[in-house]
Design a protein around this motif. Structure first.
Motif, PDB file in Angstrom:
ATOM      1  N   LYS A   2      49.806  36.597  34.672  1.00 45.03           N
ATOM      2  CA  LYS A   2      48.494  36.738  33.928  1.00 45.03           C
ATOM      3  C   LYS A   2      48.948  38.172  33.087  1.00 45.03           C
ATOM      4  O   LYS A   2      49.387  38.976  33.495  1.00 45.03           O
ATOM      5  CB  LYS A   2      47.454  37.066  35.120  1.00 45.03           C
ATOM      6  CG  LYS A   2      47.294  36.103  35.853  1.00 45.03           C
ATOM      7  CD  LYS A   2      46.113  36.402  36.942  1.00 45.03           C
ATOM      8  CE  LYS A   2      45.589  35.333  37.666  1.00 45.03           C
ATOM      9  NZ  LYS A   2      44.651  35.575  38.840  1.00 45.03           N
ATOM     10  N   VAL A  24      38.491  45.578  31.494  1.00 45.94           N
ATOM     11  CA  VAL A  24      37.912  44.349  30.778  1.00 45.94           C
ATOM     12  C   VAL A  24      36.499  44.469  30.300  1.00 45.94           C
ATOM     13  O   VAL A  24      35.483  44.579  31.533  1.00 45.94           O
ATOM     14  CB  VAL A  24      38.126  43.039  31.806  1.00 45.94           C
ATOM     15  CG1 VAL A  24      37.615  41.538  30.664  1.00 45.94           C
ATOM     16  CG2 VAL A  24      39.663  43.010  31.986  1.00 45.94           C
ATOM     17  N   VAL A  37      42.808  37.125  34.359  1.00 44.41           N
ATOM     18  CA  VAL A  37      43.330  38.420  33.999  1.00 44.41           C
ATOM     19  C   VAL A  37      43.784  39.325  35.263  1.00 44.41           C
ATOM     20  O   VAL A  37      42.913  39.209  36.253  1.00 44.41           O
ATOM     21  CB  VAL A  37      42.260  39.026  33.245  1.00 44.41           C
ATOM     22  CG1 VAL A  37      42.701  40.508  32.756  1.00 44.41           C
ATOM     23  CG2 VAL A  37      42.107  38.402  31.761  1.00 44.41           C
TER      24      VAL A  37
END
Length: 389
Positions: free
Chosen positions: A36, A42, A338
Motif C-alpha cells: 500500500k 490523508v 493506504v
C-alpha cells in the motif's frame, strides 16, 4: 537441528502463509500491507457532485500547494469525497432540503382557508385538562403556506386573557402575535376562537411553534386538549406536527423515549401557497429538466475524475443526510488502500493551513490524538479529543 525438523518447520511456515493468503483472498483483503502507498496525512474533503467551482478554487490554492510541494506531495494525500449517485428527485419536489425523499400529497389541494387543528366533534369533545403555560405545538412546513389567523382551541378564553404567538423555532423569533381577552375574544367558529393576522408566508422547510400563554401575572392555568384526539388538517402532507425532545446538557445524552401524551391549546388557519406548483404537469416538467441537468453533470464529473485523479467516488446518493455515510466510505477506503499516520476531514468551503497541519503531525508523538472544533447554532464549542492511528 536435524534436517527433517527444519523441513517440518519450513513446511508449517509455508502452510500458514498459504492459509493466510487464502483467508485474505476469500474476504477480499490484501495480504501485503507493505504494497500500500504510505502517507503521513490523508485529507478527505466533503464535496457535492455539482460543486465544480469549489473544487477548482481549492486546486488553485491549498490543495494545489500540496500537490506541487516537493515534500508534501509525497507525505500528504488529498481526496475529494463525492457521492457516486445523484438524487433523482428535483430539489423543489423533495420532502425537505436534507433528504432525497419525494414529497407526495395524499389529497388534492383546493383553494381556501384551512383550520390546522380543530375539535373532532362538538357532540363528543376530547378530554381536556388544565396546565400551566406556556403550551407549545411544533410543526414543520413541507410546502409553503400562508398563515391567515391564529386561534385558541375550544373557544374558552380565561378571564385574564391569553396570547397566541407564532415563533420561528430555529431563530427563536416571534413572527405573529395576538391577544384574546374577555372584552375582545375574537371570532368564534367551529368550536375555536380566531383572530386575523397579517398574512405571513412560511417557506418550505420552516420549523415553527404555536405558543399559548396566559396574560395573568400569576400565569393562570390554560385549558388544553390531547393532540392525538384532535382533527389535524394538513392537506395531505403540506404540514406535519412534530414532537420535540430536549437535549440534556447536564447529563450529555438524550432522555429515553416516553409515551407522554402531548397537549395543545392553540390552532391556526392557513392556505396553501401557489397550489398549482403541486400539480402533476409542472412536476413532470421539473423532473425532465432535472434529468437533463444530471446527465450533463455526470459527463462533467467523469471528465474531472479522469483529469485530476483526486476524487474519491463513494457508493452513496448525494444529499445532505447522507454526509455521515460519505465520511464512512472515505475512512473505509483509506483503511483498505493506504498506510497512514493521520487523517483529516474538511469541507470544500474551508481553507487549510497546510504548513501548520504538517508541523503538528511531525511533533505529535502521543497516542491517541485528535483535534478540531464543533459549531453550534448558539455558540462555538472547541474540543480537543485525543486519538492517533
Amino acid at each position: 537441528m536435524e534436517w527433517w525438523r527444519w523441513g517440518a518447520v519450513l513446511a508449517a511456515v509455508v502452510s500458514l502463509s498459504l492459509f493466510r493468503d487464502f483467508i485474505f483472498s476469500s474476504f477480499g483483503l490484501s495480504s501485503v500491507e507493505e504494497a500500500k502507498p504510505e502517507y503521513d496525512i490523508v485529507i478527505g474533503i466533503l464535496s457535492a457532485r455539482e460543486n465544480f467551482e469549489q473544487r477548482r478554487a481549492l486546486r488553485a490554492t491549498w490543495v494545489g500547494y500540496i500537490q506541487q510541494h516537493p515534500d508534501y506531495s509525497r507525505r500528504v494525500l488529498v481526496k475529494f469525497i463525492v457521492g457516486s449517485k445523484p438524487c433523482p428527485v428535483p430539489p423543489p419536489d423533495r420532502l425537505d432540503p436534507f433528504t432525497c425523499q419525494k414529497f407526495s400529497l395524499s389529497e388534492t389541494i383546493c383553494a381556501g382557508e384551512v383550520v390546522a387543528l380543530s375539535l373532532a366533534s362538538q357532540n363528543s369533545l376530547p378530554s381536556s385538562q388544565q396546565q400551566t403555560g406556556p403550551v407549545e405545538t411544533h410543526f414543520t412546513v413541507h410546502h409553503p403556506v400562508v398563515i391567515t389567523k391564529l386561534g385558541v382551541l375550544g373557544g374558552d378564553i380565561p378571564a385574564e386573557g391569553v396570547r397566541v404567538r407564532l415563533v420561528d423555532s430555529a431563530a427563536k423569533e416571534d413572527l405573529l402575535s395576538v391577544n384574546f381577552t374577555s372584552d375582545d375574544p375574537g371570532l368564534h367558529t367551529g368550536g375555536n376562537t380566531f383572530k386575523a393576522v397579517q398574512n405571513y408566508v412560511l417557506p418550505k422547510g420552516f420549523q415553527g411553534t404555536i405558543t399559548v400563554e396566559s396574560l395573568a401575572a400569576d400565569n393562570e392555568l390554560l385549558v388544553t386538549f390531547p393532540l392525538d384526539q384532535l382533527q389535524v388538517n394538513n392537506k395531505g402532507g403540506v404540514l406535519q406536527l412534530t414532537k420535540t425532545v430536549d437535549f440534556m446538557p447536564e447529563s450529555g445524552y438524550l432522555p429515553p423515549h416516553t409515551d407522554v401524551q402531548q397537549h395543545t391549546a392553540a390552532t391556526f388557519m392557513y392556505r396553501v401557497f401557489e397550489p398549482e406548483f403541486l400539480e402533476q404537469a409542472p412536476q413532470d416538467l421539473r423532473a425532465k429538466d432535472w434529468s437533463e441537468k444530471l446527465g450533463a453533470e455526470q459527463q462533467h464529473l467523469e471528465t474531472e475524475v479522469e483529469r485530476y485523479g483526486d476524487i474519491l467516488l463513494v457508493e452513496e446518493e448525494e444529499f445532505y443526510r447522507n454526509l455521515p455515510k460519505k465520511i464512512l466510505g472515505f475512512y473505509k477506503w483509506v483503511a483498505e488502500n493506504v498506510r497512514f499516520n493521520f487523517t483529516l476531514k474538511t469541507d470544500d468551503d474551508c481553507f487549510i493551513d497546510v504548513d501548520k497541519i504538517a508541523m503538528v503531525s511531525k511533533i505529535i508523538h502521543m497516542t491517541p490524538f485528535l483535534f478540531g472544533f464543533f459549531l453550534s447554532m448558539v455558540s462555538w464549542y472547541h474540543f480537543y479529543l485525543i486519538t492517533r492511528l
